[in-house]
Design a protein around this motif. Structure first.
Motif: not given
Length: 405
Positions: A4-5, A7, A9-10, A15, A18, A82, A133-134, A195
């Motif tokens: 899980t990010s 932040t 899902v961007l 996104l 990134a 990251t 993040v998607s 992340v």
């Protein structure tokens, strides 16, 4: 299960940035992996070696990927994702700087091995981050966009570095990659959000992924199937100059066409994989086998060579995003390891293809023989993929009944 990010899902623009940041690192990796093949004659002449002997640099790099991918992922199972990507991009820069400075073929072999060590782990971690993040419905496409950095490298980085190598010496290739890898590290640091490591992530938990029979079948599919493409690509320069009659100075254009096809194949493969992962793998291997056989049968001059290089490159990349997604799906308890093994598999294919291609050339069968051998390797990969599909259907999915032990 995906990490899980911090932040979540961007949104589309963050996104995109990134994915672009990670793709810059992929571009550096793709350039260093593939451009060496285009400069084998120059490297061989520099070290007073034969082209097959210089081809061992390709295998040394591939071996570094195979060894480094699982070793780094297991050793860094609790490291922030990251930050790890930044460190891997910088390690890639160091390995390529050492390659540029290598005084002998032996030291160049060692440097190429070291340059390959961060490769698989980088792509494995990047795939996990991109997936995290998607939105769920576009995981495969996001993974494919990270991988597009590699294929764009074959379209732009490889021809550019090959032309540079022909003009200024092959060492300039590795200095170019060093600079791009540093740029990639900066882009990741700037654009990729933190992340979180999966709760309870340990090396032991990652290792449980290795109990999945479906994981090993996916690795086998990639290792054998991709060997088909590498059997041809490893010897693309002498094939073009000695069979197709293309001047050595025009080889960068051949590599550009190959890169365009790989990029299109990867983008198409990502879309198809979001619809059917298994279907994309099977269709891609059929396409690879068919286009490689056609390459061997048709190539006789510049026009046929350019046309078939384009078709082979598209067909060879259709399975990439699907195979990466498949490895994430069948290694739920160890997704970083499963994803990294994708590039271990590809580089086993790299080494296998270069070795098989070298064998048939050394046997006096000519520079088109690797394409026939590559077609057979693609068909062997297809057999493994079909076995995986049949076993999964019989067991009802990649669950406990498909685990080893």
């Amino acid at each position: 299960m995906n990490p899980t990010s911090l932040t979540g899902v961007l949104q589309p623009r963050p996104l995109a940035l990134a994915l672009l940041g990670m793709a810059v690192g992929s571009f550096a990796i793709g350039t260093t992996e593939f451009a060496t093949m285009g400069l084998l004659p120059q490297v061989a002449e520099s070290f007073g070696a034969t082209i097959p002997q210089a081809g061992h640099l390709v295998s040394a790099y591939a071996l570094g990927v195979v060894v480094g991918a699982p070793a780094i992922v297991l050793a860094t199972s609790r490291a922030p994702r990251t930050g790890l990507l930044v460190a891997l991009a910088l390690a890639l820069a160091v390995g390529n700087a050492l390659s540029a400075l290598a005084p002998t073929l032996t030291t160049a072999l060692v440097a190429r091995f070291l340059a390959g060590v961060p490769h698989g782990a980088y792509f494995g971690i990047a795939a996990v981050v991109a997936s995290a993040v998607s939105p769920p419905q576009r995981r495969a496409r996001s993974v494919s966009l990270v991988m597009v950095g590699l294929t764009v490298a074959t379209m732009l980085g490889v021809p550019l570095s090959t032309a540079m190598g022909q003009a200024w010496g092959w060492r300039s290739l590795y200095w170019l990659v060093t600079a791009v890898a540093v740029l990639g590290a900066a882009a990741i640091w700037r654009w990729v959000p933190p992340v979180a490591v999966r709760a309870g992530a340990t090396a032991r938990r990652e290792l449980t992924a290795l109990r999945s029979l479906q994981l090993w079948l996916a690795v086998g599919t990639g290792a054998v199937g991709f060997g088909g493409m590498f059997a041809v690509y490893s010897y693309i320069t002498p094939t073009m100059t000695q069979v197709a009659g293309i001047a050595e100075t025009q080889v960068p254009w051949v590599l550009f066409v190959f890169g365009v096809g790989m990029t299109l194949g990867t983008l198409l493969g990502g879309r198809v994989a979001d619809r059917s992962v298994h279907g994309s793998i099977v269709a891609g291997l059929v396409a690879m086998a068919a286009t490689l056989a056609a390459f061997a049968a048709v190539v006789s001059g510049p026009v046929s060579a350019f046309a078939m290089v384009g078709l082979v490159s598209v067909g060879s990349q259709l399975i990439g995003p699907a195979l990466q997604t498949r490895l994430l799906d069948v290694s739920r308890e160890g997704p970083s390891l499963g994803a990294a093994l994708h590039h271990s598999a590809l580089n086993i294919g790299n080494a296998l293809g270069a070795w098989v291609g070298g064998l048939v050339i050394a046997a006096g069968l000519g520079y088109l023989a690797p394409a026939w051998a590559g077609s057979l390797l693609a068909l062997a990969g297809l057999v493994i993929a079909v076995v995986a599909v049949l076993l999964e259907r019989r067991s009802g999915g990649p669950g406990p009944s498909t685990m080893i032990g």
